[in-house]
Scaffold this motif. Structure first.
Motif, short mmCIF file in Angstrom:
data_model
loop_
_atom_site.label_atom_id
_atom_site.label_comp_id
_atom_site.label_asym_id
_atom_site.label_seq_id
_atom_site.Cartn_x
_atom_site.Cartn_y
_atom_site.Cartn_z
N SER A 62 -10.46 7.66 -3.29
CA SER A 62 -9.41 7.46 -2.29
C SER A 62 -8.45 8.64 -2.33
N ASN A 63 -8.00 9.05 -1.18
CA ASN A 63 -7.14 10.24 -1.07
C ASN A 63 -5.89 9.87 -0.28
N PRO A 64 -4.96 9.11 -0.89
CA PRO A 64 -3.79 8.59 -0.17
C PRO A 64 -2.89 9.68 0.42
N PHE A 128 0.24 3.13 -13.18
CA PHE A 128 0.05 2.15 -12.10
C PHE A 128 1.38 1.72 -11.51
N PHE A 129 2.32 1.33 -12.38
CA PHE A 129 3.62 0.86 -11.90
C PHE A 129 4.48 2.01 -11.37
N GLY A 130 4.32 3.20 -11.97
CA GLY A 130 5.07 4.36 -11.51
C GLY A 130 4.67 4.76 -10.10
N VAL A 131 3.35 4.80 -9.85
CA VAL A 131 2.83 5.13 -8.51
C VAL A 131 3.24 4.05 -7.51
N ILE A 228 4.52 16.07 -9.22
CA ILE A 228 3.46 16.94 -8.71
C ILE A 228 2.60 16.20 -7.69
N THR A 229 2.25 14.96 -8.02
CA THR A 229 1.43 14.15 -7.11
C THR A 229 1.58 12.66 -7.45
N SER A 230 1.42 11.82 -6.44
CA SER A 230 1.43 10.37 -6.67
C SER A 230 0.03 9.80 -6.48
#
Length: 318
Positions: A62-64, A128-131, A228-230
């Motif tokens: 997956s590429n959100p 998981f919770f951070g994203v 940097i990325t989520s």
């Protein structure tokens, strides 16, 4: 989902080979052996950026954020370098913990192995919770940014005399109230039978303290990579590769960690940079190559300055 399962299965397979084959018999990890495994893990970590490119080219994951394959690879490498650089503090604290509980060198690998198993689980949950938070509540990016800058300033102004003392920590005191603790080391066992009472050995105590300290350090590293990325897969994979290489890096650097004393300023610069990046992301976007270049150059300068200053402070005797 297949990619996630395959990735986790590959990691678990290698860890099983690590403990069951490569390090089945407890032994002292030599600098040569540690340097070999450090090189292998770093090489594998960088090669995985090619796997990232392939996965994102074929839409196998997956590429959100709608990242292009090249951008995804750069973000992965940038995240990996951040996690790797922040691992330096972990190495220093692990050395203190092993010294405080007098863990023999030949059993340290076993403690770190199980420590990494726990770290994978805890990091996974925190990511998981951070994203989830950063995607659901955009304002959390500002909270993470402020926290990272605060952490950097704390590192800058904290006195070197304020050393971590494992036996005075809350974790150690709490553990002693929960389970009997013995100072006796019975081989590589985490528990021993003592007069019909099961007691925790110093190996288990050291493991728990290391696990808790890893969670504390993850409070910095997870928000740092979220700057940097989520993208969950990029965040998790870069974290995991940095953690897996931590053991060999510990045995490689533990005896000469003081030679890299100026590397701490590189970490301060990196944390400040990613903190500002999170705070200012609404005003301008920092190119992927610029983030990677800043982090790589910061680490390189820290290493060069440390080696140069160490050479001047401890000149060779003729």
């Amino acid at each position: 989902m297949i990619v996630w399962i395959s990735f986790l299965a590959a990691i678990l397979l290698f860890l099983a080979l690590d403990l069951g084959v490569f390090n089945k018999t407890p032994h002292i990890i030599s600098t040569k052996e540690a340097s070999k495994w450090t090189a292998i893990w770093v090489m594998m970590s960088f090669l995985f950026s090619g796997v990232i490119y392939w996965l994102y080219s074929n839409n196998y994951v997956s590429n959100p954020d709608g990242l292009k394959p090249a951008a995804a690879s750069i973000k992965y490498i940038t995240g990996y370098l951040i996690e790797l650089s922040l691992s330096v503090d972990n190495i220093f604290v692990i050395a203190i913990i092993f010294s405080a509980f007098r863990i023999p060198h030949k059993y340290q690998h076993r403690v770190l192995f199980w420590g990494i198993m726990g770290a994978i689980v805890f990091r996974g949950l925190m990511i998981f919770f951070g994203v989830l938070l950063i995607n659901k509540f955009t304002w959390t990016a500002y909270v993470f940014g402020v926290f990272l800058i605060f952490t950097a300033m704390k590192m800058l102004f904290t006195s070197e005399d304020e050393k971590f003392e494992p036996k005075k920590s809350f974790v150690y005191k709490a553990l002693r109230k929960i389970i009997p603790v013995t100072s006796h080391i019975d081989g590589e066992h985490f528990f021993v039978k003592k007069r019909h009472i099961t007691a925790a050995t110093p190996l288990f105590v050291a493991l728990i303290v290391i696990e808790v300290m890893d969670v504390v350090f993850a409070m910095d590293s997870v928000p740092a990579i979220l700057a940097i990325t989520s993208d969950p897969f990029l965040v998790f994979s870069s974290n995991i590769f940095a953690i897996l290489g931590l053991r060999s890096m510990y045995f490689f650097l533990a005896n000469m960690i003081e030679r890299f004393s100026y590397l701490e300023y590189s970490l301060i610069a990196i944390l400040t940079f990613v903190g500002l990046k999170m705070l200012l992301h609404d005003f301008f976007e920092v190119p992927e190559w610029a983030s990677l270049a800043f982090i790589a150059i910061s680490l390189l300068i820290g290493i060069i300055v440390s080696l140069k200053m160490n050479k001047e402070e401890h000149p060779k005797k003729h």
